[in-house]
Design a protein around this motif. Structure first.
Motif, mmCIF file in Angstrom:
data_model
loop_
_atom_site.group_PDB
_atom_site.id
_atom_site.type_symbol
_atom_site.label_atom_id
_atom_site.label_comp_id
_atom_site.label_asym_id
_atom_site.label_seq_id
_atom_site.Cartn_x
_atom_site.Cartn_y
_atom_site.Cartn_z
ATOM 1 N N LEU A 1 -4.826 36.897 -16.686
ATOM 2 C CA LEU A 1 -5.956 37.807 -16.622
ATOM 3 C C LEU A 1 -7.202 37.128 -16.055
ATOM 4 N N THR A 2 -7.391 35.869 -16.407
ATOM 5 C CA THR A 2 -8.570 35.141 -15.943
ATOM 6 C C THR A 2 -8.449 34.729 -14.481
ATOM 7 N N SER B 1 -7.273 40.875 -9.860
ATOM 8 C CA SER B 1 -7.612 41.977 -10.766
ATOM 9 C C SER B 1 -7.075 43.327 -10.287
ATOM 10 N N ALA C 1 -9.041 43.457 -25.242
ATOM 11 C CA ALA C 1 -10.073 42.542 -24.749
ATOM 12 C C ALA C 1 -10.309 42.693 -23.251
ATOM 13 N N SER C 2 -9.373 43.315 -22.530
ATOM 14 C CA SER C 2 -9.481 43.474 -21.074
ATOM 15 C C SER C 2 -9.246 44.926 -20.699
ATOM 16 N N LEU D 1 -4.809 41.529 -26.101
ATOM 17 C CA LEU D 1 -5.358 41.230 -24.778
ATOM 18 C C LEU D 1 -5.679 42.503 -24.001
ATOM 19 N N ARG D 2 -4.945 43.570 -24.232
ATOM 20 C CA ARG D 2 -5.292 44.868 -23.624
ATOM 21 C C ARG D 2 -6.654 45.333 -24.113
ATOM 22 N N ARG E 1 -8.093 46.189 -17.146
ATOM 23 C CA ARG E 1 -6.857 45.633 -16.581
ATOM 24 C C ARG E 1 -5.644 46.367 -17.135
ATOM 25 N N GLY F 1 -3.448 35.300 -20.970
ATOM 26 C CA GLY F 1 -4.893 35.086 -20.813
ATOM 27 C C GLY F 1 -5.215 34.392 -19.500
#
Length: 128
Positions: free
Chosen positions: A121-122, A126, A86-87, A83-84, A90, A118
């Motif tokens: 994050l969504t 932010s 993918a984002s 996830l890091r 953030r 997820g």
């Protein structure tokens, strides 16, 4: 039928990542390819979960792969790392200190963490 329809393109992505892995030149490239392979495995697990859900609705139940002999932390850190990647904008802070074995289905716990993180994050702020 759905399982085959989803697994075939996923197998192509996995094969492509393996081919790319042969020509990586930097640690960062290798890290990205490794993360792609991890994601492919998680996606394959998600396909299995969809099929489990269908079986469960038909009365067959959902199976668990519980194993206390393998550590849980690498699964959790792999999920966070995925996830890091993918984002990239953030900050995801994670620290796990699991001092004993956990008799659980590690892939399903990883899926749970992925869903929770997820969603954060969504839908979360932010700037935090």
């Amino acid at each position: 039928m759905l399982g085959h329809d989803l697994r075939n393109p996923l197998a192509s992505i996995s094969a492509g990542a393996r081919i790319l892995d042969r020509s990586v030149q930097t640690d960062k490239e290798h890290q990205v390819i490794a993360m792609m392979q991890t994601t492919v495995m998680r996606m394959a697990g998600l396909i299995d979960n969809v099929l489990d859900l269908a079986r469960g609705r038909l009365g067959g139940g959902i199976g668990l792969d519980r194993d206390a002999a393998k550590p849980l932390e690498p699964v959790l850190m792999g999920t966070v790392d995925e996830l890091r990647l993918a984002s990239p904008g953030r900050v995801i802070e994670a620290e796990f200190k699991i001092g004993r074995t956990v008799n659980c289905d590690r892939s399903r716990i990883g899926q749970l963490l992925s869903n929770l993180l997820g969603n954060a994050l969504t839908h979360g702020a932010s700037n935090r």
